[in-house]
Motif scaffolding. Structure first.
Motif, PDB file in Angstrom:
ATOM      1  N   UNK A  76      30.350  39.894  24.025  1.00 20.73           N
ATOM      2  CA  UNK A  76      29.343  38.858  23.737  1.00 20.73           C
ATOM      3  C   UNK A  76      29.541  37.563  24.517  1.00 20.73           C
ATOM      4  N   UNK A  77      30.801  37.129  24.702  1.00 22.64           N
ATOM      5  CA  UNK A  77      31.049  35.841  25.338  1.00 22.64           C
ATOM      6  C   UNK A  77      31.611  35.940  26.751  1.00 22.64           C
ATOM      7  N   UNK A  78      31.852  37.164  27.224  1.00 26.55           N
ATOM      8  CA  UNK A  78      32.489  37.303  28.533  1.00 26.55           C
ATOM      9  C   UNK A  78      32.225  38.675  29.138  1.00 26.55           C
ATOM     10  N   UNK A  79      32.392  38.722  30.449  1.00 25.28           N
ATOM     11  CA  UNK A  79      32.475  39.988  31.176  1.00 25.28           C
ATOM     12  C   UNK A  79      33.925  40.137  31.597  1.00 25.28           C
ATOM     13  N   UNK A  80      34.431  41.333  31.521  1.00 28.38           N
ATOM     14  CA  UNK A  80      35.795  41.608  31.966  1.00 28.38           C
ATOM     15  C   UNK A  80      35.695  42.591  33.133  1.00 28.38           C
ATOM     16  N   UNK A  81      36.117  42.136  34.298  1.00 25.57           N
ATOM     17  CA  UNK A  81      36.108  42.988  35.493  1.00 25.57           C
ATOM     18  C   UNK A  81      37.340  43.880  35.413  1.00 25.57           C
ATOM     19  N   UNK A  82      37.148  45.072  34.877  1.00 21.56           N
ATOM     20  CA  UNK A  82      38.257  45.990  34.630  1.00 21.56           C
ATOM     21  C   UNK A  82      38.714  46.704  35.900  1.00 21.56           C
ATOM     22  N   UNK A  83      37.785  46.885  36.844  1.00 17.09           N
ATOM     23  CA  UNK A  83      38.149  47.641  38.044  1.00 17.09           C
ATOM     24  C   UNK A  83      37.150  47.338  39.160  1.00 17.09           C
ATOM     25  N   UNK A 117      42.160  41.057  35.383  1.00 17.90           N
ATOM     26  CA  UNK A 117      43.613  41.113  35.514  1.00 17.90           C
ATOM     27  C   UNK A 117      43.938  41.683  36.881  1.00 17.90           C
ATOM     28  N   UNK A 118      45.021  41.192  37.464  1.00 11.61           N
ATOM     29  CA  UNK A 118      45.505  41.694  38.740  1.00 11.61           C
ATOM     30  C   UNK A 118      47.019  41.843  38.627  1.00 11.61           C
ATOM     31  N   UNK A 119      47.547  42.890  39.243  1.00 13.23           N
ATOM     32  CA  UNK A 119      49.000  43.069  39.241  1.00 13.23           C
ATOM     33  C   UNK A 119      49.642  41.974  40.087  1.00 13.23           C
ATOM     34  N   UNK A 120      50.750  41.421  39.614  1.00 10.99           N
ATOM     35  CA  UNK A 120      51.414  40.348  40.363  1.00 10.99           C
ATOM     36  C   UNK A 120      51.826  40.807  41.757  1.00 10.99           C
TER      37      UNK A 120
END
Length: 163
Positions: A76-83, A117-120
């Motif tokens: 509802x409040x965000x999009x999460x770029x999973x891939x 999220x991105x791997x360090x």
């Protein structure tokens, strides 16, 4: 549209795209995953089988040819770029930037934050996202191996985890 970028489009993934998406994941992310967890083929295949959902995955095409995959989770409040993964043959040509622009525009149009999220260990991807207006907001995972990033143009998200 960049003159270096052929026609870039998205199409819904089908069950027949599963093997392609796993191959792209290995080609684009295999070395990074191996550096963090180790790349065990059976484990990666099992994980892919658990998360691959044609209804929510898209295939990125370049000039009509399959080039990568995209997964955006809607909240509802965000999009999460999973891939956002491109086969290495299509990296560095502006394709990822075009796809990312589509996602950032969708978040802005809906008044939602955009997180990922991105791997360090994936410094190339992190630099890519920073060039496109993302900044670090948190680290998580055992030893902080993942960096949560937020698009600078995003409205505030509700408190809680990024996912």
């Amino acid at each position: 549209m960049s003159s270096r970028v052929a026609d870039v489009a998205l199409r819904p993934a089908t069950w027949q795209d599963s093997a392609f998406c796993l191959r792209v994941h290995e080609a684009a992310m295999g070395a990074y995953v191996a550096a963090v967890h180790g790349w065990v083929v059976a484990e990666q295949r099992a994980y892919h089988e658990r998360v691959f959902r044609p209804g929510s995955w898209q295939v990125i095409t370049v000039g009509g040819a399959d080039a990568g995959n995209l997964v955006v989770e809607e909240h509802p409040d965000r999009l999460y770029l999973a891939r956002l993964e491109l086969h290495p043959d299509h990296q560095g040509q502006g394709v990822g930037a075009r796809v990312l622009r589509t996602v950032t525009e969708a978040a802005a149009a809906g008044g939602r934050a955009l997180l990922l999220d991105v791997l360090t260990v994936n410094t190339r991807a992190r630099a890519f996202y920073e060039r496109h207006g993302f900044h670090e907001v948190a680290r998580h995972g055992l030893g902080g191996f993942k960096v949560t990033m937020r698009h600078a143009g995003s409205p505030p998200a509700a408190p809680g985890p990024a996912r």
